[in-house]
Design an enzyme around this catalytic site. Structure first.
Site, mmCIF file in Angstrom:
data_model
loop_
_atom_site.group_PDB
_atom_site.id
_atom_site.type_symbol
_atom_site.label_atom_id
_atom_site.label_comp_id
_atom_site.label_asym_id
_atom_site.label_seq_id
_atom_site.Cartn_x
_atom_site.Cartn_y
_atom_site.Cartn_z
ATOM 1 N N GLU A 11 -7.886 -5.522 5.461
ATOM 2 C CA GLU A 11 -7.806 -5.198 4.039
ATOM 3 C C GLU A 11 -6.703 -5.996 3.355
ATOM 4 O O GLU A 11 -6.824 -6.362 2.192
ATOM 5 C CB GLU A 11 -7.566 -3.686 3.873
ATOM 6 C CG GLU A 11 -8.803 -2.876 4.253
ATOM 7 C CD GLU A 11 -8.512 -1.396 4.509
ATOM 8 O OE1 GLU A 11 -7.938 -1.103 5.575
ATOM 9 O OE2 GLU A 11 -8.858 -0.564 3.664
ATOM 10 N N ARG A 25 -9.485 15.121 7.743
ATOM 11 C CA ARG A 25 -10.337 15.574 6.629
ATOM 12 C C ARG A 25 -11.688 16.053 7.152
ATOM 13 O O ARG A 25 -12.228 15.484 8.098
ATOM 14 C CB ARG A 25 -10.569 14.430 5.638
ATOM 15 C CG ARG A 25 -9.422 14.204 4.694
ATOM 16 C CD ARG A 25 -9.686 12.978 3.819
ATOM 17 N NE ARG A 25 -8.678 11.965 4.066
ATOM 18 C CZ ARG A 25 -8.839 10.664 3.841
ATOM 19 N NH1 ARG A 25 -9.984 10.214 3.351
ATOM 20 N NH2 ARG A 25 -7.876 9.819 4.102
ATOM 21 N N HIS A 66 -12.613 2.839 0.609
ATOM 22 C CA HIS A 66 -12.578 1.819 1.676
ATOM 23 C C HIS A 66 -13.402 0.597 1.277
ATOM 24 O O HIS A 66 -13.862 -0.156 2.138
ATOM 25 C CB HIS A 66 -13.152 2.346 3.013
ATOM 26 C CG HIS A 66 -12.330 3.395 3.678
ATOM 27 N ND1 HIS A 66 -12.906 4.433 4.374
ATOM 28 C CD2 HIS A 66 -11.006 3.568 3.792
ATOM 29 C CE1 HIS A 66 -11.966 5.207 4.871
ATOM 30 N NE2 HIS A 66 -10.786 4.708 4.530
ATOM 31 N N ASN A 75 0.866 -1.175 0.000
ATOM 32 C CA ASN A 75 0.000 0.000 0.000
ATOM 33 C C ASN A 75 0.902 1.225 0.000
ATOM 34 O O ASN A 75 1.433 1.627 1.036
ATOM 35 C CB ASN A 75 -0.892 -0.052 1.246
ATOM 36 C CG ASN A 75 -1.835 1.126 1.341
ATOM 37 O OD1 ASN A 75 -1.785 2.058 0.529
ATOM 38 N ND2 ASN A 75 -2.702 1.094 2.340
ATOM 39 N N ARG A 95 -2.669 -2.112 -3.307
ATOM 40 C CA ARG A 95 -3.874 -1.340 -3.040
ATOM 41 C C ARG A 95 -3.810 -0.053 -3.856
ATOM 42 O O ARG A 95 -2.844 0.704 -3.766
ATOM 43 C CB ARG A 95 -3.962 -0.991 -1.559
ATOM 44 C CG ARG A 95 -5.197 -0.176 -1.259
ATOM 45 C CD ARG A 95 -5.189 0.366 0.156
ATOM 46 N NE ARG A 95 -6.420 1.088 0.429
ATOM 47 C CZ ARG A 95 -6.493 2.162 1.191
ATOM 48 N NH1 ARG A 95 -5.413 2.637 1.778
ATOM 49 N NH2 ARG A 95 -7.635 2.756 1.396
#
Ligand code: ADP
Length: 373
Positions: free
Chosen positions: A361, A218, A157, A9, A68
């Site tokens: 993940e 965020r 996600h 990732n 990813r």
């Protein structure tokens, strides 16, 4: 030795890696190389060299590399074997995800050079939401303009929302197809999804991973008028506005901390800004839960996952207290009991079951790789 997948990732300043056994689900190694470009680790090539040094013998059983990738744009959504054509398509998507996709492409390029004999597979964070119903995916803006610029709600996600919703069905020993679910992925990034029978019908992130819930840094939802106002009246540049919304907003921007453990400490010491940050976070979360319960009509299960969702009992309590009228009855004791495994935290008589399920993940990406191969 059982076959394994290396999962990478690549972000702008870090590379996360893991070696996973897709059959058993075991994670053999995982780690992160951080501060790329800040001195010791000059660039992604150097970072990847460090990863391979750390992995050493663990590389022997690796049969493929899973990458990813945050944004697959309108066309890339199936896990895809990486080739030059696919990489040039990914390159073209950079404007859609300027903060996330270029480092992923860089990571893929470096890894392909280092491991040319292994198949590389890209797995997209947007994939699960590709077939979102049009009513949920469409922004109510000028139609032709949206079409020209591929503006829609993509959702992110996805790997986590899909994995966790499948795990929830398995945990309850019910067919995935029979369940109406809400998944709350609350990490540094945060998103919610509503899922009917294994298919998402809404999600809180949009064209970019900035929409929706309040996150670590965020903003989540803001009136688009705020951006115009900052640009026109405060005379901020587009880059400044983007950086502010991505890196200096959320609970950090309001309360001075990204990490919920530290935010709670500040609140305990009487810090009003931290308290407001927490209150705004919870308020937004409750609104999305209520909205998705209305989208679903009947909600069988609500599942919390990721760093905050798995560990922060106060967030789970404050998100769901007072919702008995909506069919949610938390068991205070179960909710407050820490744990690492999948667990139920709702009362036996709660019409909606509430679960905590650790996301994984890396495993989901590893299994997606195996399917492609
Ligand atoms: P990412 O989105 O980067 O993958 P994670 O899902 O790992 O992030 O979530 C990281 C966040 O989880 C931390 O910033 C912190 O706010 C939260 N977190 C981790 N452990 C705990 C804990 N024990 N209690 C409360 N919050 C936690």
């Amino acid at each position: 030795m059982s076959r394994t997948i290396l999962v990478l990732n690549s972000g702008s300043s870090s590379v996360k890696y893991a070696v996973v056994e897709p059959d058993s689900g075991a994670m053999l190694v995982d780690g992160i190389v951080e501060r790329i470009g800040e001195g010791e680790v000059a660039d992604h090539t150097e970072a990847m060299r460090i990863v391979f040094d750390e992995l050493g013998d663990d590389m022997a059983a690796v049969i493929a590399v899973g990458h990813r990738v945050v944004h697959g744009g309108p066309d890339l959504y199936q896990p895809t074997l990486v080739d030059d054509e696919m990489l040039s398509k990914l390159d073209e998507l950079a404007p859609l995800a300027p903060l996330h996709n270029p480092p992923a492409v860089l990571g893929i390029n470096v890894a392909r050079k280092a491991l040319p004999d292994l198949p590389h597979v890209a797995v997209f964070d947007t994939a699960f939401f590709h077939d979102l119903p049009a009513a949920a995916a469409t922004y109510a803006i000028e139609r032709d303009l949206a079409a020209q610029w591929h503006i829609r709600r993509y959702g992110f996600h996805g790997t986590s929302h899909q994995y966790v919703s499948e795990q929830a069905a398995a945990f309850l020993d019910r067919p995935l197809g029979s369940l109406n679910q809400i998944v709350l992925h609350l990490g540094n990034g945060a998103s919610a999804s509503a899922i009917v029978g294994g298919r998402p019908v809404d999600t809180s992130m949009g064209l970019t991973p900035m929409e929706g819930l309040v996150m670590g840094t965020r903003s989540g939802d803001v009136d688009p008028g705020v951006l115009v106002y900052l640009w026109r009246t405060a005379e901020m540049s587009v880059e400044d506005i983007e950086t502010m919304l991505n890196r200096r907003s959320g609970v950090l921007g309001l309360g001075g901390e990204i990490d919920f453990r530290l935010l709670h400490k500040r609140i305990e010491s009487g810090d009003e800004a931290a308290q407001l940050a927490y209150d705004v976070y919870i308020h937004r979360l409750r609104k999305y839960i209520g909205a998705y319960m209305a989208v679903l009509g009947n909600t069988d299960v609500i599942t919390f996952t990721a760093g905050v969702g798995e560990n922060d009992a106060a967030v789970r309590r404050d998100a769901l207290t007072g919702l008995t009228g909506l069919g949610i009855e938390l068991d205070e004791h179960l909710n407050a009991s820490p744990g690492k495994a999948a667990r139920r935290i709702s009362a036996d008589n709660s019409p909606t079951t509430v679960l905590v399920i650790p996301t994984n993940e890396e495993l989901a990406i590893a299994r997606a790789c195996v399917e492609v191969l």
